[in-house]
Design a protein around this motif. Structure first.
Motif, mmCIF file in Angstrom:
data_model
loop_
_atom_site.group_PDB
_atom_site.id
_atom_site.type_symbol
_atom_site.label_atom_id
_atom_site.label_comp_id
_atom_site.label_asym_id
_atom_site.label_seq_id
_atom_site.Cartn_x
_atom_site.Cartn_y
_atom_site.Cartn_z
ATOM 1 N N ASP A 1 -12.297 -6.219 -4.089
ATOM 2 C CA ASP A 1 -12.341 -5.675 -2.731
ATOM 3 C C ASP A 1 -11.472 -4.446 -2.550
ATOM 4 N N HIS A 2 -10.672 -4.115 -3.540
ATOM 5 C CA HIS A 2 -9.691 -3.044 -3.409
ATOM 6 C C HIS A 2 -10.098 -1.850 -4.257
ATOM 7 N N ASP B 1 -9.830 -1.699 -8.281
ATOM 8 C CA ASP B 1 -8.739 -2.543 -8.753
ATOM 9 C C ASP B 1 -9.289 -3.559 -9.758
ATOM 10 N N ASP C 1 0.797 -1.224 0.000
ATOM 11 C CA ASP C 1 0.000 0.000 0.000
ATOM 12 C C ASP C 1 0.831 1.276 0.000
ATOM 13 N N ASP D 1 -8.910 -7.074 -8.287
ATOM 14 C CA ASP D 1 -9.346 -7.363 -6.930
ATOM 15 C C ASP D 1 -10.562 -6.508 -6.619
ATOM 16 N N HIS E 1 -9.562 -2.474 1.412
ATOM 17 C CA HIS E 1 -9.359 -3.835 0.907
ATOM 18 C C HIS E 1 -10.548 -4.737 1.250
#
Length: 760
Positions: A389-390, A384, A54, A387, A403
């Motif tokens: 969740d990001h 993302d 990060d 991803d 995240h």
């Protein structure tokens, strides 16, 4: 802090990992001392790459004076099929006072090295509308093809050789007409131009040019144009909404639909109305999927989740009350939820948030943002692509993200964190390094300033009570360094601290004045304030008195750290000295060039140094007389710190031009010789936008504040040699002499003849 693009950096990092940039540039001197440079978190628009932890890795720390405009990034693009290829549109301003044209920079090694294609006009990485876009894009079917949408009425440009050469697309004629503030000479007075470029990847096969391309413009009549023949011809899409500007456009190949966010202005600080539309390519229909419903904001950053068909997020464009907001839809915009909801019942707190707030990487944020936990000036947002969740988005204070984004869809709280470590974007406006207490105090634009107790971690608290958005100057009293003064851009714009910046109070006589530069006398009882185009002095917080015998103008002021009555001031090329604590001044010279900075020896009374357009000048009699020192032909900064153990001279640091090379230098022998301490990886941008402080406690340490990359501090490599100094009566020069060429303080090297010089 205003982050104009995140999605590009995120995609580079996820695929490529860490990326650094280092250009090879030969310096003008024979010896460059290796310095250990560190960036100290301090909250420009240069590009970063996101690491797996990060943190953000800078890709442009090589930027120096000659490459200054590369710190301005107007757009970022990546090749979706080759993560090693990165492109940026570099340039800061389109105004007449910016001398540099723009360039498209290309890298095929994740940003380690760059090639440049120069354009015949300017780009605007710090101009209005910089959050819109992206205006630079790579064809997803053929990576050799790129398009760039220019500002200032310069239209659409294309490259077919990986950004090496460019040509204007003459068949595209919609250059945009919107100007935020016609006639403005600053950031708002130019045509915004094109706002975004995106492709339909399904419109052709891999290896051939995408046939369907969309281009957005800052224009209220027709804002979105399309080509269906690989850019040969263009037309405004029929039936599109009018009245607002297109901000961001994203194409969903699975839905065969273009999402576009709209706002009524490209003003960096606010929008008043807007909506989000969706264009279905096959049915050729436009559908409004989101409206602000007259609540006083538009829509900006927009992102799609390629792993979840129909998932779209969009940020409000500068919603200031009660907070910025983010909308999320899982069904292509048919229904929406928001990151916070407003409760009008009065039973609960009005703002009901879907998230918990984590600011452990920037613990000072609550003091700056107050109740705006989501943020403001939210210009860019990205999910993302690898991803779900990001996600990340930029605000006026930091980069936030999470995240655990899909907790939102389960109506479960997720953690929203400050994820900006390494993303120091604010201009540093002042530094001071006292002999006791914290090693450094700083003031910056937008978010105030800090007391830096530990240089290896981000500061814990911002300056409060008063808390100003932009703070202009900071200074400590030489003999009582716990006393500190700072000036800032709000009413009551002068504050004092008696505990090294831990607590503050407004100067009793500050009144409604704002900004300027403030200095303390050595004992801390006198304050000299250069404000309102004049100099004023106050003792013990009594009313300020205007200094009578110095002309109105723009001033640089300094104080003697050892003598309570000595103050210095510069106005253009005129140097002034005060012996009565700033109450009156006498001009001593106007013949040393335009004066940019005054540095004082913190260990000796009356030892004054000046950086000017003609080089570096030195006085040992409190500015009564000056002599030019060393080979510098131009200088921006000069500051003095702790001496080396075996040398009586203080370490002198300067941003100057020596032997034709503009860089950062150190001298250990009173300015006789200089060592280049900036290098290929640490250029610090243009010296004129840097601020300096030398450490009085650690030999060789200097602090450099930048315009967009936070604060750096550098230490001399322990293995680097320190020039020896000859003692009194010792030889210090002469034909063929290879020994010490300087004298220990306070002796001076005197020439006897061409074969012999002696310390006397």
């Amino acid at each position: 802090m205003l982050v104009s693009s995140i999605e590009g950096a995120m995609r580079t990092a996820v695929v490529a990992g860490i990326a650094f940039a280092a250009l090879s540039q030969a310096g003008p001197v024979n010896y460059t001392q290796k310095y250990n440079w560190k960036n100290h978190e301090a909250e420009g628009s240069s590009i970063r790459a996101l690491n797996s932890d990060d943190s953000w890795a800078p890709l442009q720390d090589y930027v120096n004076t000659t490459l200054w405009n590369e710190h301005g990034v107007d757009a970022v693009a990546l090749d979706p099929n080759d993560a090693s290829r990165v492109y940026i549109a570099a340039g800061i301003y389109t105004n007449s006072w910016d001398p540099y044209n723009g360039k498209i920079m290309s890298s095929k090694d994740y940003g380690k090295t760059w090639s440049r294609a120069n354009f015949p006009f300017k780009f605007g990485g710090n101009m209005a509308g910089r959050q819109m876009g992206e205006r630079l894009a790579v064809d997803p079917n053929n990576g050799s093809i790129l398009y760039f949408g220019a500002r200032s009425g310069n239209g659409l440009w294309k490259s077919s050789d990986y950004g090496k050469t460019w040509a204007k697309v003459t068949t595209y004629t919609a250059v945009g007409t919107h100007i935020v503030q016609p006639g403005d000479n600053g950031q708002n007075g130019d045509i915004i131009g094109l706002t975004f470029i995106t492709f339909d990847s399904t419109s052709s096969s891999p290896g051939s040019a995408s046939r369907r391309i969309f281009v957005g413009t800052a224009d209220t009549s027709a804002t979105v144009y399309m080509s269906e023949d690989a850019g040969a011809t263009w037309a405004a899409i029929p039936g599109q909404p009018t009245g607002f500007l297109s901000h961001t456009g994203k194409y969903s190949p699975t839905e065969k639909a273009l999402y576009v966010s709209y706002v009524d202005t490209a003003n960096t600080y606010g929008g008043g109305d807007g909506y989000v539309y969706k264009y279905y390519v096959q049915s050729k229909t436009w559908v409004k999927i989101l409206d602000d419903n007259g609540t006083g904001f538009g829509f900006g950053g927009l992102s799609l989740d390629p792993q979840k068909n129909g998932t779209v997020m969009v940020a409000t464009y500068h919603q200031w009350w009660p907070d910025g907001n983010i909308y999320r839809s899982l069904d292509g915009g048919a229904t929406w939820t928001t990151i916070w909801d407003f409760d009008w019942s009065g039973v609960q707190p009005p703002v009901q948030r879907r998230y918990n707030w984590d600011v452990s990487q920037a613990t000072w944020l609550p003091e700056v943002t107050g109740d705006k936990a989501t943020g403001w000036m939210m210009g860019t947002l990205a999910i993302d692509p690898f991803d779900s969740d990001h996600f990340l988005y930029g605000t006026g204070a930091t980069v936030f993200g999470s995240h655990k984004l899909t907790n939102w869809d389960r109506n479960t709280k997720f953690t929203l964190s400050s994820l900006s470590y390494g993303m120091e974007e604010t201009a540093v406006l002042g530094l001071t390094s006292p002999p006791q207490g914290p090693p450094l105090l700083s003031v910056v634009g937008d978010v105030g300033g800090w007391k830096h107790d530990n240089l290896d971690v981000a500061p814990a608290k911002a300056f409060l009570s008063p808390s100003w958005g932009t703070t202009r100057s900071i200074d400590h009293a030489g003999s009582r360094p716990n006393i500190v003064v700072r000036s800032g851009d709000d009413a009551g714009g002068l504050a004092l601290s008696s505990d090294s910046g831990a607590t503050w109070h407004v100067h009793a006589s500050a009144g409604s004045w704002t900004g300027g530069r403030a200095q303390l006398s050595a004992n801390g009882d006198f304050v000299v304030w250069a404000v309102n185009n004049a100099l004023y002095v106050s003792v013990d917080e009594h009313p300020f008195q205007k200094v009578p015998n110095i002309p109105s103008g723009s001033y640089y002021t300094a104080n003697d750290r050892k003598h309570n009555g000595l103050f210095y001031a510069a106005e253009n090329s005129n140097f002034y000295v005060s012996t009565d604590a700033g109450t009156s001044y006498n001009k001593t010279t106007s013949s040393i060039g335009y004066i940019r900075e005054i540095g004082v020896n913190p260990f000796r009374i009356g030892d004054v140094w000046v950086a000017s357009t003609s080089g570096i000048w030195h006085s040992i009699d409190s500015g009564a007389t000056f002599g030019r020192v060393g080979p510098a032909t131009d200088a921006y900064h000069v500051q003095l710190g702790k001496a080396a153990v075996n040398n009586g001279y203080p370490a002198i640091f300067a941003a100057a031009t020596i032997q034709g090379w503009a860089g950062h230098y150190r001298s250990d022998d009173g300015g006789y010789t200089w060592t280049l301490i900036s290098d290929d990886n640490n250029g610090f941008g243009t010296p004129g936008n840097n601020v300096y402080a030398a450490d009085p406690r650690i030999y060789g340490r200097v602090y450099i504040g930048t315009n967009g990359r936070g604060i750096f501090y550098g230490d001399a490599n322990a293995a680097s040699p320190v020039p020896a100094a000859a003692d009194v009566y010792g030889q210090c020069g002469g034909q063929g002499w290879t020994g010490p060429k300087t004298c220990a303080h306070p002796w001076t090297c005197k020439v006897s003849n061409s074969h012999y010089s002696q310390c006397l």
